[in-house]
Design an enzyme around this catalytic site. Structure first.
Site, PDB file in Angstrom:
ATOM      1  N   PRO A 172       0.696  -1.356  -0.168  1.00 13.90           N
ATOM      2  CA  PRO A 172      -0.037   0.076   0.084  1.00 13.90           C
ATOM      3  C   PRO A 172       0.853   1.452   0.068  1.00 13.90           C
ATOM      4  O   PRO A 172       1.896   1.343   0.722  1.00 13.90           O
ATOM      5  CB  PRO A 172      -0.732  -0.211   1.300  1.00 13.90           C
ATOM      6  CG  PRO A 172       0.037  -0.723   2.160  1.00 13.90           C
ATOM      7  CD  PRO A 172       1.026  -1.700   1.449  1.00 13.90           C
ATOM      8  N   CYS A 177       2.303  28.651 -16.121  1.00 13.42           N
ATOM      9  CA  CYS A 177       1.464  29.139 -17.416  1.00 13.42           C
ATOM     10  C   CYS A 177       1.046  28.093 -18.216  1.00 13.42           C
ATOM     11  O   CYS A 177       1.522  27.589 -19.214  1.00 13.42           O
ATOM     12  CB  CYS A 177       2.599  29.689 -17.924  1.00 13.42           C
ATOM     13  SG  CYS A 177       2.940  31.270 -17.083  1.00 13.42           S
ATOM     14  N   ARG A 180      -0.790   5.036  -1.128  1.00 16.88           N
ATOM     15  CA  ARG A 180      -1.874   5.962  -0.814  1.00 16.88           C
ATOM     16  C   ARG A 180      -2.641   5.582   0.756  1.00 16.88           C
ATOM     17  O   ARG A 180      -2.648   6.762   1.471  1.00 16.88           O
ATOM     18  CB  ARG A 180      -2.792   6.069  -1.710  1.00 16.88           C
ATOM     19  CG  ARG A 180      -3.789   7.236  -1.737  1.00 16.88           C
ATOM     20  CD  ARG A 180      -5.205   6.746  -2.798  1.00 16.88           C
ATOM     21  NE  ARG A 180      -4.580   6.562  -3.979  1.00 16.88           N
ATOM     22  CZ  ARG A 180      -4.324   7.272  -5.052  1.00 16.88           C
ATOM     23  NH1 ARG A 180      -4.188   8.562  -5.154  1.00 16.88           N
ATOM     24  NH2 ARG A 180      -3.781   6.903  -6.300  1.00 16.88           N
ATOM     25  N   ARG A 213      -1.614  16.006  -8.841  1.00 13.69           N
ATOM     26  CA  ARG A 213      -2.885  15.295  -9.015  1.00 13.69           C
ATOM     27  C   ARG A 213      -4.141  15.779  -9.954  1.00 13.69           C
ATOM     28  O   ARG A 213      -4.514  15.063 -10.780  1.00 13.69           O
ATOM     29  CB  ARG A 213      -3.218  14.667  -7.805  1.00 13.69           C
ATOM     30  CG  ARG A 213      -2.129  13.611  -7.296  1.00 13.69           C
ATOM     31  CD  ARG A 213      -2.555  12.573  -6.191  1.00 13.69           C
ATOM     32  NE  ARG A 213      -3.321  11.604  -6.750  1.00 13.69           N
ATOM     33  CZ  ARG A 213      -4.591  11.353  -6.923  1.00 13.69           C
ATOM     34  NH1 ARG A 213      -5.221  12.533  -6.046  1.00 13.69           N
ATOM     35  NH2 ARG A 213      -5.152  10.630  -7.248  1.00 13.69           N
TER      36      ARG A 213
END
Ligand code: LLP
Length: 409
Positions: A272, A341, A274, A310
């Protein structure tokens, strides 16, 4: 219960007010809660307690050495995908016999390093990779323990850019290729096939695809008649980023894994990332400018997509919260954007957000996984600092990158 929450309308991380830190340290910065990391690790372990799995934290989610040290102390191993991650995991004190190495494109140098360090498993993703590992092992007069990664062709409901277990994805070997591979591997004398591994994707909020994967693994074990010493079930367990995200329930899955383990008498590995660090951090950033657009107001932050990718990369939703809550609402749409930009350098839009002012600080939530580790120097911006809070203690665990060093290298 998260240690990042409001107390009397002020956002706190453990026993420290975030506003105090925003005024003390140069923004933007990542801010981690030590207690959230340990709570997540322990709760993940407890879900699978009866199985007594080896948990190999997926270093790609967060490779800060201080965070790795916290996890090492909790008993974690590491899942790495590059020589750099391998060296970091070792530097944090994680023992080689708790490290697994995946990835479709391992270089000769990386393979040599992994063999030299005697890690637990190299999870092989193709026949040609196995041939190369065998050749290098032979040159080094070593026998190398490998796992073989299955591509189970399972569609896990998640963002299309983070699915890894479908036939069209580049990862692992298809069922048939894997079965053939297992038959032929005896020819590769310097390899020791000890494991089968699988990882079907990330941010998966339903346990069904995990259960289906277990079935495919059973089918393969029965067909190959191999007693794998380890079965590495990968990572991918999702967290709730949005209010309506449903929580993944691991109980049924855990029971199935327990039965599986008993039946095939193997050690279970999980990878694992996250689930362990996702909700452990916020990104503290200042509203550089407020700007009236044609039909909405822009809050232009001093953090951009280079600092936190993300939303730009996966259309991910990360809430942005004020450090001090108020009841005053402003009518209309407010969009939080960054300075880079590119039009995709935008974070989130709200209707009737609370009243905020230019120079206020806000927190981008749940950025502990794939936040700092995915950040870049795009637009020649230095990497930002990372801070760790343990109750009342605050520690800079990565300095902001020096701008002069960045432009002179
Ligand atoms: N094991 C393997 C072989 C992996 O490829 C991954 C993630 C993991 C474990 C850990 O997965 P987790 O438990 O964290 O879901 N940057 C994307 C996620 C990419 C995941 C890549 N592989 C994002 O921010 O959503």
């Amino acid at each position: 219960m998260s240690s990042i929450k409001y107390k009397n309308n002020t956002l706190f991380i453990e026993n420290t007010s975030v506003k105090t830190l925003a005024l003390k340290y140069r923004s933007p910065f990542y801010l981690y809660s030590n207690s959230n990391i340990s709570k997540n690790f322990k709760s993940f372990y407890n879900n699978f307690k009866k199985i007594n799995p080896l948990i190999c934290f997926s270093v790609k989610a967060n490779s800060n050495i201080k965070i790795l040290r916290i996890l090492k102390k909790l008993g974690s191993g590491a899942d790495v995908v590059s020589g750099g991650e391998l060296l970091k995991a070792l530097k944090s004190g994680i023992k080689p016999n708790k490290i697994v190495f995946s990835g479709v494109g391992k270089t000769e140098e990386e393979i040599r390093l992994a063999i030299k360090k005697n890690i637990l498993l190299i999870n092989v993703e193709s026949e040609n990779e196995a041939i190369l590992i065998n050749k290098i092992s032979n040159q080094m007069r070593k026998s190398t323990s490998i796992g073989i990664r299955l591509n189970p062709d399972i569609n896990a409901p998640t963002h299309k850019k983070i699915s890894t277990g479908k036939a069209e994805d580049k990862f692992g070997l298809s069922k048939n290729s894997l079965i053939t591979f297992c038959r032929d591997i005896k020819r590769l004398k310097n390899l020791n096939l000890e494991a089968i591994s699988v990882h079907i994707g990330s941010q998966i909020l339903s346990e069904n695809p995990f259960k289906k994967t277990l079935k495919v693994l059973e089918e393969i074990i029965l067909k190959t008649k191999i007693n794998f010493k380890y079965v590495d079930l990968g990572g991918g367990f999702g967290i709730t980023y949005k209010k309506n995200d449903k929580k993944i329930r691991l109980k049924d899955y855990s029971n199935l894994v327990e039965k599986f383990k008993k039946k095939y008498n193997c050690k279970i590995i999980f990878e694992p990332g996250r689930a362990i660090v996702g909700n452990s951090a916020i990104l503290v950033t200042k509203i550089q400018y407020l700007k009236k657009g044609a039909n909405k107001v822009f809050a232009i932050l001093n953090a951009g997509m280079n600092d936190f990718m993300r939303p730009a990369l996966y259309d991910a939703t990360h809430n942005i919260l004020p450090l001090i809550k108020s009841n005053k609402r402003v009518k209309g749409t407010l969009e939080f954007v960054g300075p880079i930009c590119e039009s995709t350098c935008r974070f989130i839009k709200y209707k009737n957000y609370q009243k905020i002012n230019q120079s206020d600080y806000v927190a981008i939530m749940d950025v502990g996984a794939y936040g700092a580790s995915l950040s870049s120097n795009y637009n020649t911006k230095p990497l930002i600092a990372e801070l760790l809070v343990t109750k009342k203690k605050v520690k800079v665990i990565r300095q902001q990158q020096d701008l002069l060093k960045l432009i002179n290298h």
